[in-house]
Scaffold this motif. Structure first.
Motif, short mmCIF file in Angstrom:
data_model
loop_
_atom_site.label_atom_id
_atom_site.label_comp_id
_atom_site.label_asym_id
_atom_site.label_seq_id
_atom_site.Cartn_x
_atom_site.Cartn_y
_atom_site.Cartn_z
N LEU A 209 -99.28 -21.16 3.45
CA LEU A 209 -98.73 -22.25 4.26
C LEU A 209 -97.49 -21.79 5.00
CD1 LEU A 209 -99.22 -25.25 4.87
CD2 LEU A 209 -97.78 -25.80 2.91
N LEU A 213 -96.68 -21.20 9.59
CA LEU A 213 -95.66 -21.82 10.44
C LEU A 213 -95.37 -20.99 11.68
CD1 LEU A 213 -93.59 -24.19 10.60
CD2 LEU A 213 -91.94 -22.65 9.54
N ASN A 217 -91.87 -23.89 15.82
CA ASN A 217 -91.86 -25.19 15.12
C ASN A 217 -90.84 -25.26 13.99
OD1 ASN A 217 -93.81 -26.24 16.78
ND2 ASN A 217 -95.51 -25.67 15.44
N LEU A 220 -88.61 -28.17 13.31
CA LEU A 220 -89.26 -29.42 12.91
C LEU A 220 -89.81 -29.37 11.49
CD1 LEU A 220 -90.96 -30.09 16.34
CD2 LEU A 220 -89.02 -31.30 15.37
N ALA A 222 -89.13 -30.08 7.90
CA ALA A 222 -88.18 -30.88 7.13
C ALA A 222 -88.40 -30.66 5.63
CB ALA A 222 -88.29 -32.35 7.52
N PHE A 225 -91.94 -29.76 4.12
CA PHE A 225 -92.36 -28.37 4.30
C PHE A 225 -91.59 -27.45 3.37
CE2 PHE A 225 -92.30 -24.15 6.09
CZ PHE A 225 -93.62 -23.96 6.46
N THR A 228 -92.79 -27.72 -0.27
CA THR A 228 -94.14 -27.22 -0.47
C THR A 228 -94.20 -25.70 -0.41
OG1 THR A 228 -94.85 -29.25 0.63
CG2 THR A 228 -96.54 -27.62 0.25
N LEU B 135 -86.94 -37.25 11.29
CA LEU B 135 -87.50 -36.42 10.21
C LEU B 135 -86.65 -36.62 8.95
CD1 LEU B 135 -88.48 -33.06 11.93
CD2 LEU B 135 -89.57 -35.30 12.02
N LYS B 193 -98.53 -31.88 17.77
CA LYS B 193 -98.98 -30.51 17.49
C LYS B 193 -98.03 -29.84 16.49
CE LYS B 193 -100.01 -26.34 20.21
NZ LYS B 193 -101.31 -25.92 19.68
N ALA B 194 -96.74 -30.01 16.71
CA ALA B 194 -95.75 -29.38 15.82
C ALA B 194 -95.77 -30.03 14.44
CB ALA B 194 -94.36 -29.48 16.44
N LEU B 195 -95.80 -31.36 14.40
CA LEU B 195 -95.74 -32.04 13.10
C LEU B 195 -97.01 -31.85 12.30
CD1 LEU B 195 -93.34 -33.79 11.84
CD2 LEU B 195 -93.06 -33.02 14.19
N GLU B 197 -98.40 -29.13 11.92
CA GLU B 197 -98.14 -27.89 11.20
C GLU B 197 -97.03 -28.02 10.15
OE1 GLU B 197 -98.39 -24.11 13.53
OE2 GLU B 197 -96.32 -23.93 12.89
N THR B 198 -95.97 -28.73 10.49
CA THR B 198 -94.79 -28.75 9.61
C THR B 198 -94.81 -29.88 8.60
OG1 THR B 198 -93.53 -30.12 11.15
CG2 THR B 198 -93.32 -27.73 11.40
N LEU B 201 -100.14 -31.03 7.73
CA LEU B 201 -100.88 -29.99 6.99
C LEU B 201 -100.29 -29.77 5.59
CD1 LEU B 201 -102.93 -27.61 6.73
CD2 LEU B 201 -101.18 -26.17 7.85
N PRO B 202 -98.96 -29.60 5.46
CA PRO B 202 -98.40 -29.46 4.10
C PRO B 202 -98.77 -30.63 3.19
CG PRO B 202 -96.76 -28.78 5.70
CD PRO B 202 -97.93 -29.32 6.49
N HIS B 203 -98.85 -31.83 3.74
CA HIS B 203 -99.22 -32.97 2.90
C HIS B 203 -100.66 -32.82 2.39
CE1 HIS B 203 -98.29 -37.00 1.42
NE2 HIS B 203 -99.60 -37.10 1.40
N VAL B 250 -104.29 -32.04 13.17
CA VAL B 250 -104.28 -31.70 11.75
C VAL B 250 -105.45 -30.78 11.43
CG1 VAL B 250 -104.46 -32.61 9.40
CG2 VAL B 250 -103.07 -33.82 11.08
N SER B 253 -104.60 -27.32 12.69
CA SER B 253 -103.65 -26.65 11.78
C SER B 253 -104.34 -26.20 10.50
CB SER B 253 -102.51 -27.60 11.38
OG SER B 253 -101.62 -27.74 12.43
N VAL B 290 -86.65 -20.79 7.70
CA VAL B 290 -86.49 -22.24 7.82
C VAL B 290 -85.17 -22.61 7.15
CG1 VAL B 290 -87.41 -24.49 7.18
CG2 VAL B 290 -88.96 -22.63 7.81
#
Lengths: 293, 293
Positions: A209, A213, A217, A220, A222, A225, A228, B135, B193-195, B197-198, B201-203, B250, B253, B290
């Protein structure tokens, strides 16, 4: 019952010389806890970098520092290996060959099958190895983060094999109990199957995961992410050895994860809101059944 | 430059009546922040459960409580929708039809394309909608966790469409800046598109991982598992709507994640230690790039 249970106040005979091989976060915490709890009269730290070991000694984590494993093992009645998992078997053999009769050796490695099976044979008579794995540690590294209480109320898995003498198993168990850990005894194979699911697979998934990234991005990403993917910050050498050391079980867990993810993907592809809600609800229940400690 | 930038000390004209629609963690925090910072003379909370809203009023989060959106909208010069994403478009239309001319509406939804495109047309003249997405938030729910500082130093994405009047965009931007947020302006599509991924998808990955856990292994799930699956505790209804509301991105991603995971699997299958280390190292670098906030 009003009398203290044996498990609440375990007997643990004081070790004359405890050797901690690999003085990082886990090894340093064991050294610190052993001293704080009066479990060893002297703690010798063994490693590959003498300057680092001397720093650990200056900080009072260990009493002696050496890069010579055999030299330390000759005097140590109890040894614990906290090195990367792919260096444990060789180290234990080297130590066992020279340590005093009655010597007991354990480890803190995250995989157990390949270590415990290799060491079930070929050790000198009178020297025993019983594997263990304290479920403590973090993505932090180095003895600078050592904490005498790292193992308190944490699970420690002890993994004897069929030929392990019961007194040796009992003593390793008592060692961890004195550090405050809760003991679960399992075969090395059962340990590896369970940890593939609860630790090694999550590491692989978090890493995959994090690798997904895109640079653009990052702003964005938070807290979701970051949570996880937190464990993807772990040391790549250590984790490569763990994943390869438990390869078959990790691959099997990965297949189960794939099947699970496919169910989510299908619900999404088919715009099936009811199915997606059910899957999310079951995942939430599973997550919440894991006690936060 | 020695003069304060407009962005550092944004002008924000005090709102006579602010309507917060959906008074949960995010809505409650907005209400609290608006009062603490003197951004609104009166805050009316709109929801579906009057008893809950009355409790929010007793706690001082809102000045008035109502289940009648139109009744609140008639008096509100500024409205913010913090409801589940699949109820925002309908709610905004209802409110826009009756709110005073010059009324400005925004939202806090986690998907933007389907909301902002639907609302780019058909609103009464003189009423504007500009989407936003702070966010912030967590797996906790309910105004009991409301925090006036929830948005401080957090990113808030503001997502105008081509037809959005600049003064409306500026005012929504100033609203979030006054709450302490850092603004990123993007198109709704770039946001989604960005969310994907960030966040989305992590959810999905965290949920699939939580669902993979066998009941018998729960005692062996330590902090790594808990971190990696924490967001799977989010509300399943909310998240189902978010994932379906951003379905195409989603799924895209998810394909990239699959490709990433396949690289790890292949290295493991082939016992390729060098490749596995490289993959883990790249993942670690990505994770560490990050910034923790």
């Amino acid at each position: 019952m009003s009398e203290p249970l044996e498990s609440d106040a375990p007997d643990f005979e004081t070790i004359e010389t405890l050797a901690v091989v690999g003085v990082g976060l886990v090894g340093g915490s064991i050294a610190r806890a052993a001293k704080v709890r009066g479990m060893a009269r002297s703690v010798v730290g063994v490693g590959r970098n003498l300057a680092r070991l001397e720093e650990a000694r200056r900080r009072g984590l260990i009493d002696e520092a050496t890069v010579d494993l055999a030299q330390a093992a000759r005097r140590a009645g109890f040894l614990i290996f906290c090195t990367p998992v792919d260096r444990i078997v060789e180290g234990v053999r080297t130590a066992a060959d020279v340590c005093p009769s009655g010597g007991l050796i354990t480890d803190a490695g995250s995989v157990k099958g390949c270590i415990c099976r290799a060491l079930a044979q070929g050790l000198p008579k009178g020297v025993e190895f019983v594997g263990s794995h304290p479920l403590a540690g973090s993505e932090r590294q180095g003895f600078e983060h050592a904490d005498a209480r790292l193992f308190e109320n944490r699970v420690c898995v002890v993994t004897p094999v069929e030929s392990s003498p019961r007194p040796a198993v009992t003593r390793v168990t008592a060692f961890w109990k004195r550090m405050g850990a809760k003991i679960i005894e399992m075969t090395p194979e059962a340990h590896d199957k369970a940890l593939a699911e609860t630790s090694h697979l999550p590491h692989l998934v978090a890493a995959a995961l994090a690798a997904t990234l895109s640079a653009e991005n990052k702003a964005l990403a938070a807290s979701g992410f970051r949570d996880t993917t937190r464990i993807a910050s772990g040391d790549s050498e250590l984790w490569s050895a763990i994943l390869l050391g438990n390869r078959d079980e990790v691959l099997a867990s990965l297949s189960r994860f794939d099947a699970s993810l496919t169910r989510f993907r299908r619900a999404l592809e088919q715009n099936d809101s009811a199915a997606l809600k059910e899957l999310l609800k079951a995942a939430k229940m599973s997550r919440e059944s894991v006690v936060n400690t």
